[in-house]
Every structure is written in C-alpha cells, then in structure tokens.
Design an enzyme around this catalytic site. Structure first.
Site, PDB file in Angstrom:
ATOM      1  N   ASP A 179      38.754  34.631  30.433  1.00  0.00           N
ATOM      2  CA  ASP A 179      37.516  34.098  31.012  1.00  0.00           C
ATOM      3  C   ASP A 179      36.317  34.432  30.133  1.00  0.00           C
ATOM      4  OD1 ASP A 179      38.957  33.221  33.247  1.00  0.00           O
ATOM      5  OD2 ASP A 179      38.641  35.104  34.306  1.00  0.00           O
ATOM      6  N   ASP A 186      43.292  39.085  36.985  1.00  0.00           N
ATOM      7  CA  ASP A 186      41.909  39.463  36.683  1.00  0.00           C
ATOM      8  C   ASP A 186      41.752  40.958  36.875  1.00  0.00           C
ATOM      9  OD1 ASP A 186      41.041  36.811  36.184  1.00  0.00           O
ATOM     10  OD2 ASP A 186      40.799  36.464  38.325  1.00  0.00           O
TER      11      ASP A 186
END
Length: 206
Positions: free
Chosen positions: A178, A144
């Site tokens: 995401d 991430d």
C-alpha cells in the site's frame, strides 16, 4: 531509465512486502498488536476487500475483485513497458514501478494466501498446513500490519459535530505494498511536470 532498473525496484519492494507479510502471518494471531512507539504500532489485520475495507457484495465479490486486480496489473505493466520504450522520464518510470510493485504485492495475497496459510483467528497461522488453507485460490485476504495512531483520544468539546467523540488519526492499517502505491501516486502528483514533460509541451503548443 531502463526496464532492468525498474524491474529491480519492483523485485526489491515485492521481497520486502512479502517477507514482512509472511513474518506477521506466521508470528502473530489476528488482532495481535505490538507498540513500537506511541505513534507507531504493529497490528495484524486482514483486508478482505479493497482499500479502507470496502467489499464487493455477493458470493462472487471477492473473486471479481481479485480478477479485476489481475487485469489492472497487466495494464500497469504495459504502461511501464511503454513508458520505458518511449524514453519516459525517470520519475514517471519510478512511479509506475512503485505502483506496479504495490499492486502485485497485494495480488499475491489475494491469489495465493488462502491456500498457503490456515486461519489466524485465535492462533498463529501455519505455512502450507497439512489440512489445507483457510480458503481457495483467488480468495485470499491481504495482510496489513502498519498502524500509525498519531492522535488517539477524545476531541475537545468546542469542535462542532465531532466534539467530545473518541477519535484516532491516522486509523487505517496498511502494508508495504500500500505504501509503495501511495508513494508512486504522490510522486506523480508532486512532480507532474517532470513525469509528463512531452504532454505538457503539447498542451502548451495547443
């Protein structure tokens, strides 16, 4: 919308997602951060579990999660194929393609990153290291890097319960995959009537 066009969306998102993750993984140490704007930072973190850092406890928790993701991706893939076959609405097919691409992007991390990268603690990871990766197949961590601290500071004292506490909004760190899943779900919710026109008509008749 054809399956070919839906596949093009999926491939495009997967390329952007994986290129961004590989770049971060091979150029940033874990926790390293660059402030692009006050409200947007590049921050390298790794997610061992599900959304919001949730984990399945136990020695086989990570393996169970990865296998569940693999089963889920087959279900989403079938949903996409079936929707195209049944001439589903354009917005529905685009939404499913976005969700599929996002899910696949994070699955690639979970399945392969543990064996193709070494660890990122205190140093930049190597791609295909000689000594082997930081984990085994199906035990990789999701990369991430997108961080949007739109508000970062102490809350006013007059706010009940949380007043005076330090607060960050928006705190989660996420990635392109995401974002793709989120956009797909939002499109379905906003354009629900267009996404499921036949179902709406059947409900109206009933």
């Amino acid at each position: 919308m054809s399956l070919k066009k839906a596949s093009l969306i999926i491939v495009l998102i997967l390329i952007i997602d994986q290129v961004s993750k590989i770049y971060i993984k091979t150029n940033f140490a874990l926790g390293e951060e660059i402030k692009v704007f006050d409200w947007f930072h590049i921050l390298f973190v790794e997610n061992e579990g599900m959304a919001w850092g949730t984990k399945i406890p136990g020695a086989y928790g990570k393996l169970i999660l990865t296998l569940f993701r693999l089963v889920a991706i087959f279900g989403i893939g079938y949903w996409l194929w079936d929707s195209v076959k049944k001439n589903g609405s354009r917005i529905l097919i685009i939404s499913i393609a976005l969700i599929f691409a996002g899910a696949m992007g994070n699955i690639i991390d979970s399945v392969f990153y543990g064996i193709i990268f070494d660890g990122s603690y205190g140093h930049v990871a190597s791609f295909l290291p000689e000594g082997g990766g930081y984990s085994s197949l199906f035990h990789g961590k999701v990369v991430d890097m997108l961080y949007f601290p739109l508000y970062d500071g102490y809350l006013p004292g007059w706010i009940p319960v949380w007043g005076g506490n330090y607060f960050t909004f928006f705190e989660p760190v996420f990635n392109i995959a995401d974002s793709s899943i989120t956009i797909g779900v939002i499109l379905m919710l906003i354009f629900n009537k267009k996404a499921f026109p036949k179902q709406r008509k059947e409900e109206a008749k009933a």
